[in-house]
Write an enzyme that holds these catalytic residues in place. Structure first.
Site, PDB file in Angstrom:
ATOM      1  N   ASP A 183     -18.215 -15.609  -9.579  1.00 51.82           N
ATOM      2  CA  ASP A 183     -19.163 -14.516  -9.370  1.00 51.82           C
ATOM      3  C   ASP A 183     -20.127 -14.894  -8.244  1.00 51.82           C
ATOM      4  O   ASP A 183     -21.331 -14.668  -8.335  1.00 51.82           O
ATOM      5  CB  ASP A 183     -19.926 -14.208 -10.663  1.00 51.82           C
ATOM      6  CG  ASP A 183     -20.637 -12.867 -10.597  1.00 51.82           C
ATOM      7  OD1 ASP A 183     -20.334 -12.072  -9.684  1.00 51.82           O
ATOM      8  OD2 ASP A 183     -21.511 -12.609 -11.452  1.00 51.82           O
ATOM      9  N   LYS A 186     -18.109 -12.863  -2.418  1.00 47.66           N
ATOM     10  CA  LYS A 186     -16.739 -12.373  -2.568  1.00 47.66           C
ATOM     11  C   LYS A 186     -15.824 -12.889  -1.461  1.00 47.66           C
ATOM     12  O   LYS A 186     -14.623 -13.082  -1.691  1.00 47.66           O
ATOM     13  CB  LYS A 186     -16.718 -10.832  -2.605  1.00 47.66           C
ATOM     14  CG  LYS A 186     -17.734 -10.214  -3.556  1.00 47.66           C
ATOM     15  CD  LYS A 186     -17.798 -10.913  -4.917  1.00 47.66           C
ATOM     16  CE  LYS A 186     -19.059 -10.540  -5.666  1.00 47.66           C
ATOM     17  NZ  LYS A 186     -19.338 -11.407  -6.822  1.00 47.66           N
ATOM     18  N   ASP A 211     -15.278 -11.674 -11.052  1.00 48.57           N
ATOM     19  CA  ASP A 211     -16.035 -10.428 -11.184  1.00 48.57           C
ATOM     20  C   ASP A 211     -16.115  -9.697  -9.847  1.00 48.57           C
ATOM     21  O   ASP A 211     -15.934 -10.289  -8.775  1.00 48.57           O
ATOM     22  CB  ASP A 211     -17.442 -10.732 -11.705  1.00 48.57           C
ATOM     23  CG  ASP A 211     -18.169  -9.486 -12.190  1.00 48.57           C
ATOM     24  OD1 ASP A 211     -17.505  -8.438 -12.393  1.00 48.57           O
ATOM     25  OD2 ASP A 211     -19.397  -9.551 -12.382  1.00 48.57           O
ATOM     26  N   ASN A 212     -16.387  -8.392  -9.923  1.00 47.49           N
ATOM     27  CA  ASN A 212     -16.657  -7.545  -8.750  1.00 47.49           C
ATOM     28  C   ASN A 212     -15.512  -7.507  -7.742  1.00 47.49           C
ATOM     29  O   ASN A 212     -15.740  -7.449  -6.533  1.00 47.49           O
ATOM     30  CB  ASN A 212     -17.939  -7.996  -8.042  1.00 47.49           C
ATOM     31  CG  ASN A 212     -19.151  -8.010  -8.944  1.00 47.49           C
ATOM     32  OD1 ASN A 212     -19.843  -9.030  -9.036  1.00 47.49           O
ATOM     33  ND2 ASN A 212     -19.424  -6.931  -9.634  1.00 47.49           N
ATOM     34  N   GLU A 241     -22.293  -3.394 -13.080  1.00 49.31           N
ATOM     35  CA  GLU A 241     -23.340  -3.756 -14.044  1.00 49.31           C
ATOM     36  C   GLU A 241     -24.642  -3.018 -13.774  1.00 49.31           C
ATOM     37  O   GLU A 241     -25.055  -2.846 -12.631  1.00 49.31           O
ATOM     38  CB  GLU A 241     -23.599  -5.270 -14.000  1.00 49.31           C
ATOM     39  CG  GLU A 241     -23.889  -5.833 -12.623  1.00 49.31           C
ATOM     40  CD  GLU A 241     -22.627  -6.250 -11.877  1.00 49.31           C
ATOM     41  OE1 GLU A 241     -22.781  -6.944 -10.842  1.00 49.31           O
ATOM     42  OE2 GLU A 241     -21.518  -5.899 -12.299  1.00 49.31           O
TER      43      GLU A 241
END
Length: 259
Positions: A183, A186, A211-212, A241
């Site tokens: 996380d 990216k 994540d993401n 989120e």
């Protein structure tokens, strides 16, 4: 008259764009504009403000209370991109199912996900959490200790992930990673994953949760998953989120080894 007519002609298009992307405008306001304004008037960072809220609203030594205080602050006061409670439940479930003994977290930020992981670990397990930003790491350290986790359970490593991962075996005596949570930036997902693949620390069955991957997105990372043949993987679809209407997801990978 002509310019007024042109403006009126474009008004429906403008309204359509505002309605279609309204959730992104709200995110821009909460994540950027509010942060800049409060940075100026308070003289402290957003992460420090979050810590002060948690410190005054949570019970020391109670990880659940600390996570709940974080969630209230991030949803009602200011936006911080933690994994959050909805996607956090997926992380909780996977940790309970896997019962990993050695866990690596890439991107501690304020310590929210660090606490969330640590509270789900079996007795004797250890979490190595990497955070490159020294100021964020200082906040994360305080949050982790406030939750009641000591160095035997959580070791916070303050350095860039691309410098730490190649040294995990030599400097931290790690032989295998059972679970990895990504996380951080990216753009680092793919190079860090490839470094992990080359390190020998991933064994058959090692799980990686990223994540993401849909927003902001990690397209090169997802392309590698499709082409490498090293993983069984799937996407857990969700919303971003502490937001509404912005589609996101987490990638769950199970390492199968080199065929």
């Amino acid at each position: 008259m002509v310019s007024g007519a042109i403006a009126l002609a474009f008004l429906p298009l403008l309204l359509t764009l505002i309605i279609r992307y309204r959730y992104y405008f709200v995110l821009l306001y909460r994540a950027v504009l509010v942060r800049i304004w409060k940075d100026c008037i308070t003289g402290v960072t957003r992460e420090e403000r979050a810590y002060q809220y948690v410190l005054t609203h949570a019970t020391p030594g109670d990880p659940d209370s600390i996570l709940e205080a974080f969630d209230v602050w991030c949803s009602k006061v200011e936006f911080i991109s933690n994994i959050g409670p909805k996607k956090g439940k997926i992380l909780d479930r996977l940790l309970m199912e896997q019962s990993p003994l050695t866990v690596l977290e890439l991107g501690a930020h304020c310590g929210y996900s660090t606490v969330r992981i640590a509270r789900s670990l079996p007795l004797g397990a250890r979490l190595y959490s990497i955070e490159m930003d020294h100021r964020n790491a200082a906040i994360a350290e305080k949050i982790i200790r406030l939750a009641g986790f000591d160095d035997d359970t959580v070791e916070l490593i303050v350095n860039p992930s691309d410098e730490v991962i190649p040294r995990l075996r030599s400097d931290y005596n790690l032989e295998r990673l059972d679970f990895v949570f990504m996380d951080h930036w990216k753009k680092c997902y793919l190079p860090d994953l490839q470094t992990l693949e080359g390190s020998g620390l991933l064994g058959k069955g090692s799980m990686i949760l990223a994540d993401n991957v849909l927003f902001p997105g990690a397209p090169k990372f997802l392309r590698h998953l499709r082409r490498s043949g090293l993983y069984q993987w799937k996407i857990h679809r969700a919303t971003l989120e502490y937001s509404k209407g912005i589609r996101d997801g987490m990638a769950e990978l199970v390492y199968q080894g080199v065929k």
